[in-house]
Each structure stands twice: as structure tokens, then as C-alpha cells.
Write a protein that holds these residues in place. Sequence first.
Motif, mmCIF file in Angstrom:
data_model
loop_
_atom_site.group_PDB
_atom_site.id
_atom_site.type_symbol
_atom_site.label_atom_id
_atom_site.label_comp_id
_atom_site.label_asym_id
_atom_site.label_seq_id
_atom_site.Cartn_x
_atom_site.Cartn_y
_atom_site.Cartn_z
ATOM 1 N N ILE A 61 0.843 -1.207 0.000
ATOM 2 C CA ILE A 61 0.000 0.000 0.000
ATOM 3 C C ILE A 61 0.874 1.251 0.000
ATOM 4 C CG2 ILE A 61 -1.673 1.315 1.392
ATOM 5 C CD1 ILE A 61 -2.723 -1.507 2.324
ATOM 6 N N ALA A 62 1.949 1.213 0.828
ATOM 7 C CA ALA A 62 2.854 2.376 0.893
ATOM 8 C C ALA A 62 3.499 2.627 -0.468
ATOM 9 C CB ALA A 62 3.926 2.129 1.957
ATOM 10 N N VAL A 63 3.884 1.530 -1.149
ATOM 11 C CA VAL A 63 4.509 1.656 -2.476
ATOM 12 C C VAL A 63 3.553 2.329 -3.449
ATOM 13 C CG1 VAL A 63 5.180 0.310 -4.506
ATOM 14 C CG2 VAL A 63 6.142 -0.232 -2.303
ATOM 15 N N PHE A 64 2.310 1.848 -3.444
ATOM 16 C CA PHE A 64 1.308 2.409 -4.364
ATOM 17 C C PHE A 64 1.126 3.908 -4.086
ATOM 18 C CE2 PHE A 64 -3.131 3.390 -5.491
ATOM 19 C CZ PHE A 64 -3.085 3.060 -6.842
ATOM 20 N N SER A 65 1.068 4.240 -2.801
ATOM 21 C CA SER A 65 0.825 5.640 -2.421
ATOM 22 C C SER A 65 1.969 6.541 -2.856
ATOM 23 C CB SER A 65 0.627 5.752 -0.912
ATOM 24 O OG SER A 65 -0.379 4.861 -0.500
ATOM 25 N N TYR A 66 3.228 6.106 -2.583
ATOM 26 C CA TYR A 66 4.336 7.010 -2.942
ATOM 27 C C TYR A 66 4.483 7.123 -4.448
ATOM 28 C CZ TYR A 66 8.086 3.464 -3.784
ATOM 29 O OH TYR A 66 8.871 2.449 -4.280
#
Length: 1517
Positions: A1014-1019
Motif C-alpha cells: 500500500i505504501a509503495v502504491f501511495s508514494y
Amino acid sequence: MGLDEFCSLDGSDPFWDWNLTWHTSNPDLTQCFQNTVLVWIPCIYLWLCAPLYFLYLNSHLRGYIRMNHLNRAKLVTGILLWIFCWADVFNCFWRRNEGPIAPVYLVSPMLLGVTMLLATFLIHYERMKGVQSSGVMLNFWLIAVLCATVGFRSKILHALREPSRVSVFSYTTFYIYYALLLIQLLLACFTDQPPFFSEFGKDANPCPESGSSFLSKITFWWISRMMIKGYKKPLEEHDLWSLNEEDKSLIVVPQLCHRWKQQCAKAKRFLETVYSPKRANKATAAEKDGGLEEEEILLVKRPKKNKEPSLFLALCYTFGPYFFVTFAYKLVHDLLMFVGPEILKLLIRFVNNSSAPSWQGYFYTALLFVCACVQTLILQQYFHVCFMTGMRLRTAIVGAVYRKAMIITNAARRTSTVGEIVNLMSVDAQRFMDLVTYVNMIWSAPLQVILALYFLWQNLGPSVLAGLAVMILLVPVNAVIAMKSKTYQVAQMKNKDNRIKLMNEVLNGIKVLKLYAWELAFKGKVLEIRESELKVLKKSAYLSAVATFTWVCAPFLVALSTFAVYVLVDEKNILDAQKAFVSLALFNILRFPLNMLPMVISSIVQASVSMKRLCAFLSHEELDEDNVDRKAIAGSPNSIVVVNGAFSWSKDDESILKRVNVTIPEGALVAVVGHVGSGKSSLLSALLGEMEKKDGLVYVKGSVAYVPQQAWIQNATLKGNILFGRPKNESWYQQVLDVCALRPDLEVLPAGDETEIGEKGVNLSGGQKQRVSLARAVYCDTSIYLLDDPLSAVDAHVGKHIFDKVIGPKGILQGKTRVLVTHGMSYLPQMDLILVMVDGQITETGSYQELLDQGGAFAEFLRTYAGAEQGDAIKPNLEEPNSPTTKDPKVMENGSLFRNRMSSSSSAKTPVQSDVMGASGTPNKKNTEVGKLTEADKAKTGKVKLSVFIEYMKAIGVFLFLISILFFLCNHTASLSSNYWLSLWVDDPVINGTQQHTELRLGVYGILGLSQGIAVFSYSMAISIGGILASRYLHEMMLHDVLRSPMSFFERTPSGNLVNRFSKETDTIDSVLPNIIKMFMGSMFNVLAACIVILIATPIAAVIIPPLGLLYFFVQRFYVATSRQLKRLESVSRSPVYSHFNETLLGTSVIRAFQEQSRFISESDSRVDYNQKAYYPGIVANRWLAVRLEFVGNCIVLFAALFAVLARNSLSAGLVGLSISYALQITASLNWLVRMSSEMETNIVAVERVKEYADTEKEAQWKSKETTLPPTWPTSGRIEFRQYGLRYREDLDFALRDISVVIEGGEKVGIVGRTGAGKSSLTLGLFRIIEPAQGAILVDGTDIASLGLHDLRSRITIIPQEPVLFSGTLRMNLDPFNAYSDEEIWNALELAHLKSFVSGLKDKLGHECSEGGENLSVGQRQLVCLARALLRKTRILVLDEATAAVDLETDNLIQSTIRSQFEECTVLTIAHRLNTIMDYTRVLVLDKGQVVEFDTPANLLAKKGIFYKMAKDSGLA
């Protein structure tokens, strides 16, 4: 016989003994193994390599190297080695007398002796073939030394254990042999002197690569000199080395062109086979009989498949061999990748086994380090070959596109705009370069996946299938992403092409935009295209975020599913450190191909789009050389013969010229006359072979020179433009300057004929351009001259001078065949032949008198219009002996002001300038620096300023930037936590054969992985959106800054530089920068995570990590200083390639007419080579860095493993596994981090270059807030000049001074004067293109300096000298702001005499004008400009030599239109044809920047001043 018997007759010396070699604290190898395997390995290596190496040397002769100390030392050492090997053999024979000995003692030394002889022969043969340093031999000596070192240690141990059994002779020979091997290895490290006859000595600044040693080449040490220089001071152009011969365009381009021609020929043959008329006829006949088989019908009517020539195959044939080299490197590297996890497995086993001897741990550590180092060297060689191939590929494509652009038909040229073709060279060639580095991943990625799965199966058994299932499920996701990205890619390229095309036109027509105050309309058009481009970019960004999410989650999901299935299937399955971390290391290996495959696919997708575009361009129709037959009439008295000619611009168009029959005798003077658009220019194009010949025959005898209607001027010196590549003949050159009336211009030019002329001749007036164009043709001294109305842009008296001295019966060209398109009636009586054209047909031919006698339409036309224009000009030899034309060379062209920023008016010569003039008035040697005009793209030096990064961050938005960093942090924290959690899991105690809390461990591991995704998608989303916002802001800012720049800026700045900013640099900001920032942040956090884990596992690493970190930092700074500057130099040297290409495209017809194609091709090649000269060290510097950094990374692996071995008693297996698996990743992360940090610094240069134009000087405000004008201003049109003066630059004299004139509203004023008098300066001042230096201009009592530029320029109208049209509809060209109704536009067209023409067009007002309005004749374009003026209908109208390009009849119509429609307006006319202003209210005569006469024409004639002389010259007084 077994190996044991081969080594010892009684079998006492076994081949292998585990107890001696492995299960001992002091390991050794058996004597048998040493005497066989260790002796044979180097021998086998050399005998396998020798034949191939011999063949290679035979085919690569570089000259020979003279005998020197190094050669002698190598040969002597080689012979000594051979002697000592044979001494061993003789010793064995001698020992046989004492008793039998094992065969190995005879065979091995004999084999070694023969091998040493072969090595010595190869050393000598290398010298003969000019090899300065040999990798084959260095490797041989290295292998030999390594194998002998084992024996050396063993012999010492043996001597210490059993001194009594030592054989003194064999020990002595072995030690001497070992010492000689070391000497040979040392000698092989040095490089020999350059061979005789090599290119190396001839070059002033050769690339040191070819002369460097093998070691230097594999470690890229040879570039260190440049790196040091770049670190000490910023690199400059003269620091760059020459390009290697094999990388130059001269070698590379013909290879691709040859292969492409083969493909085209093959496709043609295929078509002939499939669609051969004979076969088709046979088919029809057979069909009638009804006896034709179905297959045969299919063969004949086969669909149009495979008929296109394949550019892909052409590229494969050209660059295939390099691909095989990279294939070999990549294969070895991929296999070595899996050695790391296997050694990790052994290390964890070693840590768990407390009884294992310590040396095994050190052995594994050393093995891990050596493997990593070999892997580094091989990978960097792989990349080096890839990038080199990419560079050659780009050179080849750019060269092929340039060559093709020279020979495509005009119709094909219209389908590809200048912008598109420039994109083929910049963007598409770049796409291929990018693909070359990835292309091997097509087979390498699946291989890595298969190997990883195999080793995982070994480790975890069938559970791997769960991971495999996840991977298979992800394939369609990636496929969908790839397909979508292809669609977006195509749309993106289309938008970019349109934007660059429009920008090109805006930059080419910038003067017109400023005069009409149209900047905002065109800014809006550019931004409209930009918006649709950004929409596509945004969609791509969302797609890229999804892709990144799947890439990052893929390896984790594979690991999670595999571990979950493994522990849940059977509770006896225990996840220990060995299984978990070896699997994790393999999953990390798996991550690379899984991540790369989508990138490779998208790169292939991009390249395939580019391939299609390139293929389409290279397959365009070429001009048929048979259009004009140059040999058939060699012995004939005629120069030009056309029989029943029918011509069109393309095969599919209808004929523009029909039933053309012309015979022109050698030496004849021929005029072509007719109305605007009657096909006069097309006739000349047909004679040049520029048109498609539909029917008939065209014969032309001898060489041809061509003067186009719109002069094509190069960005070169004036002299360069005239000589046009021909050798200089001083006396002829001076004669040409005189007859073309260029002498007075030379006096005005700041550096004489050495003055640089800007792009498209921006700093010359129309007349000067035309005269330079004519001078070029005259200087070339050819048999036939095709002159397309060269006299229209010059004044009547200058035209007369040129006609008399150059074109006419007594001119310098007498005896040559001259075909002159003209609207000047006064020249017709002197013609041998006149061709009258109407609607593409020659309706009448004959001499002047014959045509008059025939009494046709031409005679009627003459009687109507001849009176005013000719006066008594028909009388030959009009000139009086002391007429000004003959006496005073300064009475030249009226109105051709030299608008160079460097020049003052001709009167105001500085004292220095007067001094350098010779007595004859010609420049002796003016300072060429003064004549410089265009500013080359400058490379900035030093570090990229922090402000540039801050500017970019602001453009993204600080909030978005911080949010994305936060998401990065979350991602890596989750990643680190999940791996640490795994290390705790594997250390869980095993009770009754099972682990406790398995579900909990698995659940937390899964949650941590998901949060990572999720963090990867967000950044990814945050950075992509930020990148788009930054793109929009920076592009808009640059566009605004460029449009707000004054005209002087555009004259100084080559359009190539500006186009480069709008194409390449904008593309970098759009697509490259956001990705680089993403990767930079990712790799930075990876490195930090790895360091943290190693420090947690082995705190002692704190001693070693800081020094390695410092070393890393130093290497990185050292590298970036050079790399950044090389990138800048490469970027700067790219602009001239595009500028030259742009210029060539505009002048292809001239270049072809003069047969100068090869010169222009070699000029383009040299510019490409110059660009690659800066690119090549850049890619080598990357490799230099990678080798050194990976070495730092390998040291971290070494120390992590070493400390784990040292502290194995206090460490858990889980932590060792975690520490080393992270250390194994650090090399790649470190390498990537530096790559990305330097990429970021080098690519952020794009932001720096885009921002550059924010700091250049700007025009006054477009809209003024202080003054509000009534909507109808100016109401009366009264113009008052008060003590007005202007100069082109602060340090120059006044071009206009003390002008005090009042022009009442509604007056018609003609402005006349000689060269440099300042007529055009007056109009430039009125429109505030140049701001006043003194005084003021008042319009209706308002000082124009207080107005906003758009307020002023939109309220006065100009019809400029050069009619500029933009691609788009006719309506857009007339009314870009959509301010008028269709009715008003049709009305304006009717008054401009264009209504019948436009009504006849298929799309009427929607008719698409091609780039630059090329599908309308120059006269028609001029009428469109008139229609623009009629639409605006302001109170003030300025005509700048506006009717020069139209025939007399149209000119009269225009003049009557202006008189009737602008009756109440103030009209200022700069006039060539004085008869057009004879009925004006008053005439203003300028001389030397001042008003000398201002009165009614009648009074001025009575005064007998300057005006009277000019009128007399024109036959009007």
C-alpha cells in the motif's frame, strides 16, 4: 588405467582424499591432483582459446609493434619457462634409470612444455599483429599462477613435514618455474607501445582505450585521467577525446543503410513475385477456362502481407554480432548470481555446525568475495558493450534519417513535418538506445526465474508451486499494463509531434506573431496540445503506480504464498534459517527479473512504436532520378527540352502542370511570366526533378544552379553562404560581390563577409537574402541557371543593376542558359524567349516582339500595364554615363536594412571600422568576433545549484513531496520489519519436531507485506502526480518566458536550442525525472536498511561501515563532477545536430539542385560524431563508477560474512542469514543509488536549462495597467515622431537619429531611401520591436512607450515583407482569436482577390495550410496577409515591401484595394516599386538614419534631390 595408477605405480598416491582436503584443520590437495588437474587446467584453457584467438588476430591487423624491452622480456621468460618444463622431462628420463616412475611425471611436464612454447609463439604473433595488451594471455598466466600457488604451498608444507623426501632438482625447477610465472603475469599487466601505421599517432587527442592494458580495460582504469581532470576543474570541449574509428558515422551509418537497402530490395522482389503481372494474366486466362486450382488463385490474390521492408531485420544484421557478445557475458553473469545464495546456505550450515574447522568459514567468505568481484567485472563489460552498441545504433538511425530526408519526395515531405522528423532523430533514436541495454532480459529474465525456481525447489520442495502460481497470475496483469502503456505511448508521441511542430512554426514566425500581437492565441494553442499530452501522462502515471505496486508485491506474494504453503501443509515442515534466508536471497534474485520484465516489455513497446514510425519514414517515396534525363541530349544544341510533360507534387495528385512542351537552346535567356498561382515556380521544380513526372520527357544538359523565390540562407558566415562549399577563387568571388550589388552591404556588416548570418537569414533584409542567394548561384558557375523571381525582393534600380550585370544579355552569365521567372515587364524586351503560363499550361511562347505581334492575351496585358512600370525602360542602354547606378556603388537597394544587432547604420561607422576599410572601400580584415551573432548553447559548469532542486520541489508542491517521503519511509520500515520478523520466526525453538505460533508468525508477516504494498502504491502515485504538476508549471513558464522575449533574443538564439528545450528537456521533465526520483529514494532507503540490519546482527561492523561509507561518498562525488559536466556537454552538442537538420529540411531543393548532398551529409555526420564524443566518456564513466562502487559493496559482503564467521558462537543462524542476505543486496542497491543520484543530478539539468530563459531580457508588458485606451483608438491615426532615435544595442551608434516628423491622420506616406537608410527601423520603432533610445512616437497624442505592447500592436496593422503562414486552417491564419464572423472573412478575401481561389478549394475556409503555408504560392500567401489587414481594418496601416512577390496585375489590384478600403486610414509604405507611391500624399526620404526630404512626390521631383535620382533610375522621372 585409473588416475590413481597414472599418478603412482603402486596406487599409494590417490587422486582425491577427503580427510586430507576437507575434514582437517590444515587442508592440502593430494600430489596426484596437483600433478594432473592443476597442471592441465591452464594447458586446456590455452589450447581451447588458441585457434579462435589465432583467427581473430589474423582478421584484425593493427600494424606491427617494434621489438622493445617488454617484448624481449616476455619472449625470454617464455623460452625459459619452456626450458624448465623440459628440464623436468629430462630429469624424469634420467630418474627412470634408477627405477620405474609413474607416467604423470612425464606427461604433465611435456604437456606444460608444449603449452609454454605455444604461449611464446602467441606472444610473438601478437606483436606482429599490433596487440598492445592481451586478455587471453593475461588470463592464462593468472590461471597458471593460481594453480601453481597451490603446489607452491603444498611443497613448502611437505618440505617442513618430511625434509628427507625432498627432491632438490624438481623443487628447484618448480620454484624457478613459479617465479618465472609471476614475472610473466607481471609483464602481461603492462601495455606495449602503439604499433606502426596505427591511427593512434595521427590523432591529436586520441581515446586512450585502444592503447590501454587488459586490466585497465576491464576495470575502466583508462578513463581515470579524465575523471581526475573533471574533478579538479569542469571539463570543456577540448578535454574530450576523439571518437574511436569504429564508432564514427562514416563506418556505422553505411552498414545500416546497406542492410536497409537489402531489405527494401527483398520486399520489392517479394511483391514482384506475388503480384507479377504475368502471373496475374495467366490467372485471368485460366479462370476463363475454369481450370485454375484454388491454391493458385490464393497465391495470385494473396493479401498485402510482408511487403514492408523490415527495419528490425536490418538492425539485427547490422548489430547482431554485438548482441552475441552481450549474450555470452549475460549468461555467465546470470549463472554466477546463483552462487551467492548457495554459499549463503553453506555459511549458515557452517554457523550451525560448531565442530566445523574455522578455515571453512574463511574459505566461504573468500569464495563469496571473489565470486562477487568476477560477477561485477563481467556485468560491467556487458553493460559497456550494450551502451556502445546503443550509441552506434543511435548514430546509424540519425544518419539514415538524415540521408533519407535528402531524397524523399515533396509529397512525402508534407506527410512528415519538420517536428516529426526531428523527433525521429531525438526521441525515437533514444528509445532504441534504451532498449539495447534491456533487450537481453527477454531471455535472461525467464532463465533467472527458472534457475531461481529450481534452487527454491531444492530448498522448499513442491511448496514453490504456490509461488509459481502467483507469478503466473501476475503475468496477465503485467500484459494488460503493457498493452495499455503502448496505447498511451502512441497518443503521447502524437501529441508531442503536434506540439513540437507548432512550436517550430511559432519560432519560425515569431516576428509575425509579435507584429500582430498574436502571442496569446498561439500560446493557447500550444497549451491546448500540452493539456491533452498531460492527460495521457496522468493516465500513464496511474498505470505506472499500479505496475510498481504489482512489481514490489510480486516477490513478496511469492515468498508469502511459498512459506505459507510450506508450513501449513505439514507441521513437521520447519522453517529454519537455512531454508528461509536462502529462499529469501533467491526471492530477491527473482525480484529483479520480475521487476525488469514489465520494464523490458514497455521498452520494447516504445521501441516498436518508434520502429513503425522510423520504418514508415524510411519507406517514403524517394525522388525518382529518372524524372530528369541528364545524359540524352549531351551533343544537342539545346540545354532544356520538355516533351508533353505532365507533373504533379505526388503520384496520387492531379497534374498541376499539363501538356508542357519547351525547347530552350543553349545560352538562351528565357522569361517565365504569368499570374500568381499559374505554375511558374512549379515549372522550375519540374526541371529540377522535384516534381512527380506523370507523363512526357524532361532533358537537361549540364550542371544547374537554382535561386528559389524565398531565399534559403544558412546559419554560416556571408562568405560561407556564397561559396557554398566550393573552393575560394578570390578574383571571381570579388567580381560576384560586385555584380550582385553586395559591396555596400559588406561595408555595413560588422565583420564584412565574415559576419555570421543567423538562422534563415534573420539579420538580413529580404533584398539582401535574395542577393546572397543569387551570388551563391553565380559563384557556382554552372551551365544552367533557374531563377525564381529573384528580382522581386529588391528595388527597381537594384533589380535593374542585377539584371544588367548578372542575368541580362550583357551580364556576367551571358552564354549560360538562364530561365527567369519574373513579374518585371521592363526586362521582357531583352529576352530571347518568353513562356506565358496560365493555370499550369504554357499558352504562348516566343520573343517579346513575336508575342506582341500575335496580339494574344499577353499582348493585351502588356498594353494595359506596361506604361507606368516601364516608362522608357524598354529602351535598352538607358543608363547615362554618369547615372548613379554606374557611378556610385552605394546607390543600391532601397530598403534593405541590415538588421543585425551588431551593426550600426552605414553612416555611423565607428572610427575603428573606418580604419579597417581599404582604400577601395572593401573590408580588408574585419574582426570576425564582431560578426558573431548566434550564441551556441553554453554548458553550465560546476555543481547543479540547490536552487534548481528547490525550484523543482516547489513545482511539485512541498506538501506532496513530504507526503511521498513519508510513504517511502513507511514502505521501507514495513519491509525491514517483515524480514526481521522472519529472522525471529526461524529462530523459534523446535519442540517435538514442530514450531509454535506458526499462524501468528505467518499472519504478521503477511500484514507487514501488505502494508508495504500500500505504501509503495501511495508514494508512486504521489510522485507521479507531483511530476505532472511540475511538468505543467515548468513548460508553461518556459513558453511564457520565450514568447515574452524580444526579437533580438530570437536572432541570437538558434531555433535548434529552443526546440531542444521544448522537446528533449521537456520530455526529460515529463517522463524521466519522476521515475529517477522514485528509484533514487528507493535505493537510498534500501542501502540504509541493509546497513541497519548488518549493524544489528554484527555491531562490530560499525568499525568498517563508516570508512566504506566515506570511500563510497568520495568515489560518488569524484564521479558526479565529471559525469554531470559530460552530460551537459553532450546536451549542448545535441542542439547543433537538430539545428543543422532543421536547416537542411528547409533547403533540400536548393541542396539537391546544387548537387551538394554529400557535403551536407558529412557535415551532419560530423555533428553527430561530435555529440557522441561527449556521450561516450559519459557511459564509460558510469562503468568506471560501477566497478569501484560494486567493489565497495563486495567489501561490505566480505566483512558481513567475515564478522559472522568470527562471531559464530554468539550469533543466531537467523541473524546471520538476515545480515548476509541484506549484504548480498547492498551491492546492487549501492550501484543503483549512485546511478540514480548521478542520473538525478544530470537530468535535473533539464530543469536548469528550462529555467534559463526566465532570466533573459524581456519585452515590455503586453497589457498596461496604467493606461486605458478607448476601444476605437487610434481614432484619427495621427503619428508624430519627436526627436526620435533608436539603436540596436547599447554599445552601437544610432540607427535612426533626431527624427521629427508629423503625419496627419489619413495621410498616405511613402518611405524610401538607400541601403541602411533606416526605413525598416522606422517601422520596427513604431511597433516597439525595438525600444526608443531617445525621443518619442505619439499616436493620436498618446506616447506609445506608455502603452502595453499588445494594446499598441493590435491597434495598428502591418503587411510584412515575408508572408508567414502557420499550419492549420485558412480561417485560423486569418483570425486566430475567432473575433470575426465568416461573412466578414469572406468579405476580406474578396477584397484581397482571393475569394475565387478559396471558393474553389474543397474545404473552403477549412482548407489546411501546410507547414509554413507551403501549399500556397508566395503571391497567394502575400494576399492572405493583405486579407488579415483588411479584417483588422485599423486606422494605421504599414506596408513593408508587401507587394514584392506578386505580378503587376495583382499589385495594381492590391494598390487599388488599399486606396479604396484604407481611404481614411494613415498608410505608411516602404516601397520598392516607386510607381506605387507616386500618387501618395507625401514621401519621406531617409538617408543615414535621418530625414533628408519630406514632401509631396511632385515637389520632391521638382527639387531634383535624392528622390528625383531614384525616380530617374526607375524610369519615372
